[in-house]
Design an enzyme around this catalytic site. Structure first.
Site, PDB file in Angstrom:
ATOM      1  N   ALA D  54      40.998  41.441  39.366  1.00 22.15           N
ATOM      2  CA  ALA D  54      42.419  41.713  39.139  1.00 22.15           C
ATOM      3  C   ALA D  54      43.226  40.511  39.615  1.00 22.15           C
ATOM      4  O   ALA D  54      42.879  39.866  40.612  1.00 22.15           O
ATOM      5  CB  ALA D  54      42.870  42.975  39.872  1.00 22.15           C
ATOM      6  N   GLU D  55      44.319  40.228  38.907  1.00 18.83           N
ATOM      7  CA  GLU D  55      45.138  39.046  39.171  1.00 18.83           C
ATOM      8  C   GLU D  55      45.605  38.970  40.617  1.00 18.83           C
ATOM      9  O   GLU D  55      45.818  37.886  41.162  1.00 18.83           O
ATOM     10  CB  GLU D  55      46.394  39.042  38.284  1.00 18.83           C
ATOM     11  CG  GLU D  55      46.129  38.884  36.802  1.00 18.83           C
ATOM     12  CD  GLU D  55      46.037  40.222  36.106  1.00 18.83           C
ATOM     13  OE1 GLU D  55      45.137  41.032  36.451  1.00 18.83           O
ATOM     14  OE2 GLU D  55      46.868  40.465  35.211  1.00 18.83           O
TER      15      GLU D  55
END
Lengths: 226, 220, 226, 220
Positions: D54-55
């Protein structure tokens, strides 16, 4: 099940081609993947470009690889250290090309490669021999030099602990260039002192996540010798 | 140095280091180069908390270990064994030079061959045809630290001045030096050139000028 | 003795001037220094440029600061989230300037500021509205956009643990932008959930070393609320 | 979608996610965008080790927690509560986008408004005058991941094709998409345009072409 561990140095180094660019972690003797570097000799790979902070010392590691005549070019910040006699004689004899790079620029160029940044400006080296012929530009009232990303075909890393996903931790000053070259290598190969079970490394304390790592070989080889 | 018959004594390397240490206040983040600069740390009392940085990713270097307490994994940028004090930490090389280039160090102390009155510094190569050049982190440190101080002998062994109008050796950085500590004096680099802050007892400004190529001005 | 702890939010925020650029850690509600952000209101500082991934939600933190009319410009990657009604109404009313930046470019611009890199090329955004008017260049056969470092006058950080030298650890996804803004702020101010004694944090596990930190205030404020 | 009287049934969102999951081999590092892409993770069996990123700096996201096991410090880029599996780790945002931009992800799956036959993708803004634009990490992911797959309905609710000759919405990235999974078909983006790999049972290439602006070619 993902398992990046391989059985031997030979397996770890499988497939490295002539003409490859090899990035080495380590600073002086600390954090150098000596067994992997020496293992390169057995692979037969030649015409290599090696990127490392130092040019090796004595007859171990990088110095042995240089002596074996496998390195065409060295990209390095501080080749001349105590005991770097093999490098010095090859360089004087004109048998080794040297690209001298300021240490921070060397680190940043590899970090840039790992982070998908193809080029960046830096104040380091402006007005010196090491910036001759390079593009410069004023940004924010100060002159900067344009430097390019330095990716590796292969990165050789020494870790203190690794798990089967390739998550790594280092020991003290053994960290140095290792996390940086790990990012910048298209094929990142690790020799680790210790094996951790998956989940054993606290997720808050992993320094190099396994996404940067391709192969790991367990070599409990002991302390560095200065 | 061709010393005139005079009543002054140049500082020893240890005295130079101690002199520099006096000027470093608590709380500064400091990188020390190889040679005399490295000795500076020994003269900062441990209770005056100065946080020493090494290029190879160490913040909070403590006193050198005795032989029985060497950690082979803990060396500084000069490849000497060091210790880590409580509050110290490790970072990787790109972050370590982010610390340097990003102007997070309050001070860097480097050795040098020459410093020009413009603040140019030459400290990494002694000729255009060195047998095997090596630059290390000198160029990054010179441009990156908030203050660059130089520690060096006032002249070469042959008596040639090291404080010059323009460097003759290959440059490390342009206009970077803020202050020079020699074995004879302390000098600030100002827009008007070298200004003498301090001299060893018995030395006059004229004596010092004689050993210096650049023109000196007294502290006002 | 170095002691970066201050007694209160007011002390922590002392001296912030009108027109400052303020960098905020946090992603959504997690890892946001909510008390420091709201504390900005009491300082009276106005005409601020705020750099943050999101534009706040509800009436807390950044949303409160926006509502108080202290922000002239927002540099942001994803301002429109659930509950970002204050931002949306100010923006529609033309009372808030918005510079929209891809999230990775936002992070890299701040990292560059912290690392002394004034500008860099990136492939992100090429050919899109967000690269309009920007310098481009082909490097390695691919077009890139030139982006500039984004330093802050102030960075506001939330940490899980801090010691008196300002060494920080974060908790889980609370890490996010915090180590990045900590590097990029000329004055970096931290609110921490927990205080660690000097030497209590394992040196291998410090995420933000104290060199990036100026002031710390202890605020055991509990879990983020989405 | 204006559905012709036909014997085929479009995939549900869950079925689309399951179809995509089938094509993700063990060992890949994968970032999943908001919407249908997020659902993909539920269809990768836990014993097939795929490492989700996830970013906001998470590697190794596990299954969503039940209400009793929520960790309020652990959200994904869509701001949903997630878990971390053994072997997971945290990195900061600049490193996280280094992972993305530096081509370390094997795959990113994004939603989109439109994909062009050239691989252009438009997924972040629906008009030139959006009330409040938001781009997040879409542009970084689109240019950075080694492969970009798109998951979207084959047409808009009004029946307007989403697989187009050229995007009408603001672009996210140029020439980035490798494959599109719709509720009707799976299509590779090739130098010759969209090539149909797979269709829902009962659908013909002619049926699909009718719902598509760009010219389709069959898998050879």
């Amino acid at each position: 099940m993902i398992d990046k561990f391989v059985a031997s140095v030979v397996d770890a180094l499988h497939g490295i081609e002539d003409g490859s660019t090899i990035l080495l972690g380590g600073f002086g003797a600390v954090g150098q993947a000596t067994h992997l570097i020496e293992g390169l000799i057995e692979t037969g790979a030649k015409d290599l470009t090696v990127v490392a902070n130092n040019a090796g010392y004595g007859r171990v590691g990088l110095a042995r690889l240089l002596e074996a005549g496998r390195v065409r070019k060295l990209i390095c910040s501080f080749p001349r250290i105590a005991g770097s006699t093999i490098f010095e004689s090859l360089y004087r004899a004109g048998r080794l090309e040297l690209e001298l790079v300021p240490q921070g620029t060397l680190a940043e160029r590899m970090r840039a490669a790992g982070a998908g940044v193809p080029a960046f400006f830096t104040p380091t080296g402006v007005g010196t021999r090491l910036a001759e012929g390079k593009e410069t530009r004023e940004v924010g009232g100060r002159i900067h030099v344009l430097e390019y990303a330095l990716p590796g075909d292969v990165a050789l890393v020494e870790a203190w602990q690794a798990d089967r996903w390739g998550n790594l931790r280092y020991r003290a000053a053994g960290r140095n260039f290792n996390p940086v070259v790990a990012m910048a290598g298209r094929l990142t190969i690790v020799q680790t002192q210790h094996v951790a079970k998956l989940g054993e490394l606290d997720p808050e304390t992993v320094v190099t996540p396994g996404i940067f790592v391709d192969r790991v070989v367990h070599l409990p080889h002991g302390d560095p010798v200065l | 140095m061709s010393r005139p018959t005079a009543s002054w004594t140049p500082l020893s390397r240890t005295e130079m280091a101690a002199r520099i240490a006096r000027d470093i206040p608590e709380g500064w983040y400091v990188n020390l180069g190889i040679g005399v600069p490295t000795l500076v740390a020994d003269h900062v009392p441990i209770e005056r908390e100065v946080i020493f940085h090494a290029e190879n990713g160490i913040l909070g270097i403590g006193p050198a270990p005795d032989a029985a307490h060497v950690d082979p994994w803990l060396i500084n940028a000069g490849k000497q064994y060091v210790t880590l004090r409580a509050g110290g930490s490790y970072i990787h090389h790109a972050d370590s030079f982010g610390v340097i280039r990003g102007a997070h160090l309050d001070l860097c102390v480097l050795g040098a061959y020459e410093v020009a009155e413009t603040g140019d510094i030459a400290n990494w190569a002694t000729s255009e045809h060195d047998t095997a050049p090596a630059v290390g982190g000198a160029m990054d440190l010179a441009v990156g630290a908030r203050r660059l101080w130089v520690a060096m002998e006032h002249t070469t062994k042959e008596g040639r001045p090291r404080l010059v109008r323009a460097c003759s050796y290959p440059l490390t950085a342009i206009g970077a030096v803020a202050r020079v500590y020699t074995n004879l004096a302390v000098l600030d680099v100002t827009p008007g050139g070298f200004r003498v802050l301090d001299m060893v007892p018995g030395l006059t400004l004229d004596d010092l000028q004689e050993l210096t190529e650049a023109t000196l001005s007294p502290a006002s």
